[in-house]
Each structure stands twice: as C-alpha cells, then as structure tokens.
Design a protein around this motif. Sequence first.
Motif, mmCIF file in Angstrom:
data_model
loop_
_atom_site.group_PDB
_atom_site.id
_atom_site.type_symbol
_atom_site.label_atom_id
_atom_site.label_comp_id
_atom_site.label_asym_id
_atom_site.label_seq_id
_atom_site.Cartn_x
_atom_site.Cartn_y
_atom_site.Cartn_z
ATOM 1 N N TYR A 15 93.475 -4.758 -9.246
ATOM 2 C CA TYR A 15 93.969 -3.470 -9.728
ATOM 3 C C TYR A 15 94.175 -3.488 -11.241
ATOM 4 O O TYR A 15 94.988 -4.253 -11.746
ATOM 5 N N GLN A 16 93.400 -2.659 -11.920
ATOM 6 C CA GLN A 16 93.460 -2.546 -13.366
ATOM 7 C C GLN A 16 93.727 -1.085 -13.735
ATOM 8 O O GLN A 16 93.376 -0.175 -12.985
ATOM 9 N N PRO A 17 94.353 -0.856 -14.882
ATOM 10 C CA PRO A 17 94.657 0.534 -15.259
ATOM 11 C C PRO A 17 93.389 1.347 -15.487
ATOM 12 O O PRO A 17 92.370 0.806 -15.932
ATOM 13 N N PRO A 18 93.419 2.638 -15.156
ATOM 14 C CA PRO A 18 92.231 3.494 -15.343
ATOM 15 C C PRO A 18 91.917 3.679 -16.821
ATOM 16 O O PRO A 18 92.800 3.625 -17.680
ATOM 17 N N LEU A 19 90.634 3.930 -17.116
ATOM 18 C CA LEU A 19 90.201 4.073 -18.503
ATOM 19 C C LEU A 19 90.152 5.524 -18.956
ATOM 20 O O LEU A 19 90.032 5.796 -20.154
ATOM 21 N N SER A 20 90.211 6.451 -18.005
ATOM 22 C CA SER A 20 90.158 7.864 -18.378
ATOM 23 C C SER A 20 91.025 8.669 -17.424
ATOM 24 O O SER A 20 91.321 8.233 -16.306
ATOM 25 N N MET A 27 108.631 -6.954 -13.831
ATOM 26 C CA MET A 27 108.737 -5.556 -14.246
ATOM 27 C C MET A 27 107.813 -5.271 -15.431
ATOM 28 O O MET A 27 107.129 -4.237 -15.464
ATOM 29 N N LEU A 28 107.759 -6.190 -16.391
ATOM 30 C CA LEU A 28 106.946 -5.965 -17.582
ATOM 31 C C LEU A 28 105.453 -5.910 -17.255
ATOM 32 O O LEU A 28 104.697 -5.171 -17.906
ATOM 33 N N LYS A 29 105.024 -6.673 -16.253
ATOM 34 C CA LYS A 29 103.617 -6.607 -15.824
ATOM 35 C C LYS A 29 103.291 -5.193 -15.361
ATOM 36 O O LYS A 29 102.238 -4.633 -15.692
ATOM 37 N N THR A 30 104.200 -4.636 -14.578
ATOM 38 C CA THR A 30 103.998 -3.290 -14.046
ATOM 39 C C THR A 30 104.168 -2.231 -15.135
ATOM 40 O O THR A 30 103.378 -1.280 -15.217
ATOM 41 N N ALA A 31 105.190 -2.383 -15.956
ATOM 42 C CA ALA A 31 105.458 -1.398 -17.011
ATOM 43 C C ALA A 31 104.288 -1.286 -17.984
ATOM 44 O O ALA A 31 103.947 -0.184 -18.448
ATOM 45 N N LYS A 32 103.639 -2.398 -18.274
ATOM 46 C CA LYS A 32 102.507 -2.411 -19.207
ATOM 47 C C LYS A 32 101.380 -1.503 -18.708
ATOM 48 O O LYS A 32 100.855 -0.671 -19.446
ATOM 49 N N TYR A 33 101.033 -1.659 -17.438
ATOM 50 C CA TYR A 33 99.924 -0.869 -16.871
ATOM 51 C C TYR A 33 100.344 0.572 -16.591
ATOM 52 O O TYR A 33 99.535 1.495 -16.731
ATOM 53 N N THR A 34 101.606 0.775 -16.198
ATOM 54 C CA THR A 34 102.101 2.147 -15.994
ATOM 55 C C THR A 34 102.056 2.906 -17.323
ATOM 56 O O THR A 34 101.678 4.089 -17.369
ATOM 57 N N GLY A 35 102.418 2.211 -18.377
ATOM 58 C CA GLY A 35 102.389 2.825 -19.715
ATOM 59 C C GLY A 35 101.004 3.300 -20.109
ATOM 60 O O GLY A 35 100.858 4.339 -20.763
ATOM 61 N N LYS A 36 99.978 2.580 -19.687
ATOM 62 C CA LYS A 36 98.607 2.984 -20.014
ATOM 63 C C LYS A 36 98.221 4.285 -19.309
ATOM 64 O O LYS A 36 97.445 5.082 -19.833
ATOM 65 N N ILE A 37 98.776 4.486 -18.101
ATOM 66 C CA ILE A 37 98.531 5.755 -17.400
ATOM 67 C C ILE A 37 99.221 6.902 -18.132
ATOM 68 O O ILE A 37 98.652 7.988 -18.294
ATOM 69 N N TYR A 38 100.450 6.649 -18.608
ATOM 70 C CA TYR A 38 101.159 7.684 -19.382
ATOM 71 C C TYR A 38 100.412 8.014 -20.677
ATOM 72 O O TYR A 38 100.398 9.168 -21.122
ATOM 73 N N GLU A 39 99.768 7.008 -21.273
ATOM 74 C CA GLU A 39 98.987 7.253 -22.496
ATOM 75 C C GLU A 39 97.846 8.227 -22.233
ATOM 76 O O GLU A 39 97.495 9.035 -23.103
ATOM 77 N N LEU A 40 97.250 8.152 -21.047
ATOM 78 C CA LEU A 40 96.151 9.060 -20.706
ATOM 79 C C LEU A 40 96.615 10.512 -20.712
ATOM 80 O O LEU A 40 95.825 11.426 -20.980
ATOM 81 N N TYR A 41 97.908 10.728 -20.414
ATOM 82 C CA TYR A 41 98.483 12.074 -20.408
ATOM 83 C C TYR A 41 99.107 12.424 -21.766
ATOM 84 O O TYR A 41 99.710 13.495 -21.900
ATOM 85 N N HIS A 42 99.014 11.508 -22.733
ATOM 86 C CA HIS A 42 99.684 11.666 -24.035
ATOM 87 C C HIS A 42 101.178 11.900 -23.830
ATOM 88 O O HIS A 42 101.802 12.744 -24.496
ATOM 89 N N ALA A 43 101.734 11.142 -22.898
ATOM 90 C CA ALA A 43 103.157 11.294 -22.541
ATOM 91 C C ALA A 43 103.926 9.997 -22.796
ATOM 92 O O ALA A 43 104.860 9.661 -22.060
ATOM 93 N N ASP A 44 103.530 9.258 -23.823
ATOM 94 C CA ASP A 44 104.187 7.985 -24.148
ATOM 95 C C ASP A 44 105.684 8.138 -24.350
ATOM 96 O O ASP A 44 106.469 7.228 -24.062
#
Length: 642
Positions: A39-44, A296-313
């Motif tokens: 499982y890797q974070p989505p690219l788009s 937690m940090l492993k999960t937070a890192k990848y969750t953050g990348k999903i938020y970046e896709l929404y420009h919701a950092d």
Amino acid sequence: MYQDISIKTTYKLEKKPLKDKDKINKEIKKQAYQLFIKYQPPLSIEEWEKEKNKIYSKIIESTNFHFYNSLPLNISISKIITKENFTIQNIYFQTLPNTYATANIYIPNGTGPYPAVINLHGHIKDGRRNISVNKRAELLASNGYICLCMDSFGSGERSEIHGESDYHGANKGASLLNLNETLLGIQISENIRCIDLLCSLNIVDKNNIGVTGESGGGSQAMWLAAVDERVKAAMPVVSVGTFNAFVMEHNCVCELLPNGLTFCEEFQVLGLIAPRALKICSALQDHHAAFTAEEMLKTAKYTGKIYELYHADNLINFQIFNHSHEFSSEIELEMIYWFNKVLKNEIRKINISSPNSYTDKESLMVFELGKRDEKIVTQSNYLKNRCNEIFSDLYNKIGKPKAEINELKKILNITKKDLVKGYNFYTKNLNNIIFSDEIIINFNFKGKLLNDVEKYQLNDQTTNKLEFNLFGTGHYKSTVAKYFDQQLVPFHTLARAYYWIGKSIIREWIIQIKVTIDYIQKIKPNCDIILKTTKEAGIAAILCSAIWPDKIKIIEIENTPISYLYKGENKFDYYNMSIHLKGIINWGDIVKALALSNTNFILTKPRNIHGKILSKKEKENFIKTYSNLKKILKSNSNIKIK
C-alpha cells in the motif's frame, strides 16, 4: 491515567518472549508485512477517488455496518442535571433495530445553534461515566459545544449486569463474527446514530460536528469520520498506528477489521476523511505496540500525501505528547484549540473555561441501579435475538449440495495454493511410515510431534494410530501468542492476527486435516481413515468432511459444540477464540455441515456454544433438524450420540 479493563489483573505475567525466536510469530508477521508494503499513497486525485470507493465498499463488506436513516430515534430523557454554564440530559435512544443505548448529552446555556462533538470512550471502567470522559464533555460544554457521550455496545450501563463494567471484546465480541457481524461494525453503526441524534436537534449546528476519543474510543472516532461525511473534524487520541502493527499484539476485537490487510492500510482509512479536518494525537511513552509514535508517523506521512492532493495541508495536524497512553490535560487543551479553529473558525487561542467541579458518575446514570429498561439489550441477548432471526429461515435457504459446499468454501477461502503450501508444511514428518488398512488420526492440542524414534517404531505393518499437534499448539505453538493470551483467552492473538490477513484458525485446521489425509491416501489409497479430536477442532473436522464428503470413514469428536446458536447466557470462554468463523450461522450452522457429509459421526458429550452439555430435549431437536436436512441434501452421513 488510562486503565484498560480488557487486561486481567489476577494473572501472573510470564517473561515476555523473544519474538525472533518464535517461528510462528515470524511467519505471520512476514505475511502481514508483505501485505503492508503493497500500500502506497496515490499519485493523483483521480487515482485516489477510484481507490477510496473500492476501500469504502470493502469496509462495508468486512464490518457489515449500516446507516439506519429511517429508524426512529425514540429519545427518552430520564434526568436533567443543571450546572453553572450548561445542563446534562441523561438519555437513552434507539441505535439499532430494537436496540437502545444509554448516553449523556451536555448542552451549553443559551439558544444556540452550537457546534457539537461526539466524545467516545475506550476500554475503561464505567464507560461514558468515567471521569476522563465526563471531564472532556464538561470542558467542551463550558466552551460552547454540545457534547454527546454514549456507552459503547456492551459497555457501561449496557453491561450484562446493570451497574457493573463489562469488557465487550475477546470471545464475547468475536462471537458476532459467526453472525457475519463485527463489533467494529456495530460500533460504527451506533456512532452514525449519534450523528443522526445531533442532526435531529434544532440547537445543534449540523454543519459543524466533530468527534474525538481515546484508545478504543479514538479508533471509533477515526472510523466514524471515515464513513460519515457529516463529521467535519476528527481528533483520534492514542489510537493511530498501522494495521500491520496490530498483528500478533494485544488489541480488542472492536479494533479488528476482518481481512483488513488484504485491501487497505490505516493511512487509507484516515485518507477517507480528507479533505475534512483531522488531528492525530499520540503519546511518546505509549506501551501499546500498535499505537506508538513511530507507527503513527508511518501512517501520518502517507495520510498527509492524500491531504496534499486536495490542497488541504492546513487541515491535517499530528502531535506527540510526552506521556503514556491517555487523554491528558495537555491534549484536552489542544482539543479545545483545535475544535475552536475548525468548527468555530476562531484562529487565535482564547481563554478556556473549566467547570468548578465535575459531575459524579452516579448522577450520570440513566437508570436507577437495577432498574434498567428492557430496551437496553445486552450483548448476550443481542446474540440470542440475532441467532433466532437468522436461523428461523434455515429451510428456506437450502440449495443443492454442490452450491452449499461452494458457499462454505467461500466462507473459508481455501485455495489450491493454500492446500499445496499446507501439504508441504504439514506432511514433512510423515516420511518412512508404512500405513495399515485402518488408520486412526488423533488431532489434539497437547500431543508431541512424532520424533525420529517414534517414526522408527511405527515403521511396520501394524501402524494404525498417528498423533498430531494442531496449528497453534505443541510444535506449532507461538510463545508470543501465549504471552498475550494470558491477559485474555487462548488463541486471542493468533485468531485476531489471522483475521487481519484474511484467514481463520478453523480454516488452518481444515487445511491441516485435509493435507494429512491426502498424504496418507496417496501412499495407501484404499485405507479407512478414523479421525479423532475434541472441542474446537471438532468443528474443523466436521467442515472438512462437508467440503470433501468421502475422505473420512468415521469422525469421533468429544465436547464439541453442535451449534453456534447463542442462548442468551453470559458464558463465552468454555471454548477458545479459535472457534469463530465469519458468517457460519448465516450459511446454516454446524448441523448443515453434518448433513452434507457422507461420514459416520460419533459425538461424545455434545455441547452448545456456551459449553453446556445438551439436554435430552436439545439432543432430540438437534437430531430432528439434522435428519430433515439430510433428506433435503441427500447425504449418507450418520450420527451416534454418546
């Protein structure tokens, strides 16, 4: 300080084993890790939108949670407590069909509308009335939030005996699996009803609803926000890690997502919340391996990348506090600051109002001690009621034998690849044995694996008895699992671990029985197999004979339950946690498997699922049901009861 009521206080803890020395632990962790790294974070955003819909559908399938939009809430108020800046209403309301929950709702003085926060408790004494939960609720109410606190299913005032505090997990919570339900799914469904309740009140600002909770309550907060978009902001506390870290550790079945690692990781569940507000709080000294700051940090890192896709950092935040597993005073302050920001749009930190004193837990009770309304259904009675509903339709759901066997195979999820792997693993100690025409196989929990001397002694034409350990015992035991199981019930650790990776212990035993018989019959094609076993393993033997009806001549089982149907008794630990099999009651229960087989069964001391020996009347009813099914399915099995 957070005190987990799931952990026994009377046992003598053994020395913690070395995980690297435990072959079974290493193999299961390896399988989990192989799923985890997929499982890797989505690219788009387009990729994520497709992926999240699939994950959402899989979560529904796995947990069986429901939205009950048209179900009346039927709110009843038993008491109103007046405080300086707010009032508390002691209430109960309908969460599931014919099932009610006890709760408190804290309402600030004034006309509103006010933002609202659902405040969920973990595995603590007194449930929602625990001082830590009430303290948060009164703090929220003092700062202009409506706060709803509900007892989780089987907890607090919903315990078996009113006024006591039950632990809703282990065998009791896992029993829901046999009904194709889950404790996680029920909690999600009931927490959705909390939102329904808040949205029914004119005093609530329906566009600004948040959720928080610690430990198991934090897990509930995550799941609620993930599945219900009416939650604008979520703050899970000391509960976020990785699903991979749950495997072979101590966690409640209310945090179990069956087959979870076969279709997602935790960052993807948190990603379902995006782009709504999310704050994750963890503790540096947390002793729960699944909830450490590192996980937690492993999960937070990848969750953050999903938020970046929404420009919701700016709407995701995570924070680590230097204390143990608890919702500390520091985190309480951060809770107010965070909700003020995302639910009230108050950017700057403001003065926080705290109540002068906190309400005692007795005053927060919905019912007087011992006078609880019958609408508050306990876990035991819920299981009984649902079993009756499902099994009453048994005869209307019977298909042709081949179709029934295929449905059972789907439940067990046994593939040809699994059988090949099991054959190579479980039969390697059978070399050089000359088998007789009649072979007695004893699968047990305590016997020793055949060693070289024993194999040599068996190397003649008189061989007629073989003894094997079952997976999880003897040669195949896990010292790590045994260590954690001291705190709960045997097979708690292995059963949970297997469910995470899409398996079950019963399934593993069926594979073990099947490949052992295959090996013997390959060497001695016309031999008669007599299989002996006991208790939980008896179910594996029955199901094996149902899927492959002509493999075994006689099965002798002792102290095995002949049904998964619950009788409303608060007794769950005669059998260990290996026994649970998702959806087996919905399929038709053990009696249908017996009726599908062509084997002769000898049942010694047959019992119900609570471990009670069947009465004469119960035996007669069982034989009647079995005989009727046998006629319909046209099998050649026979049963003798001792």
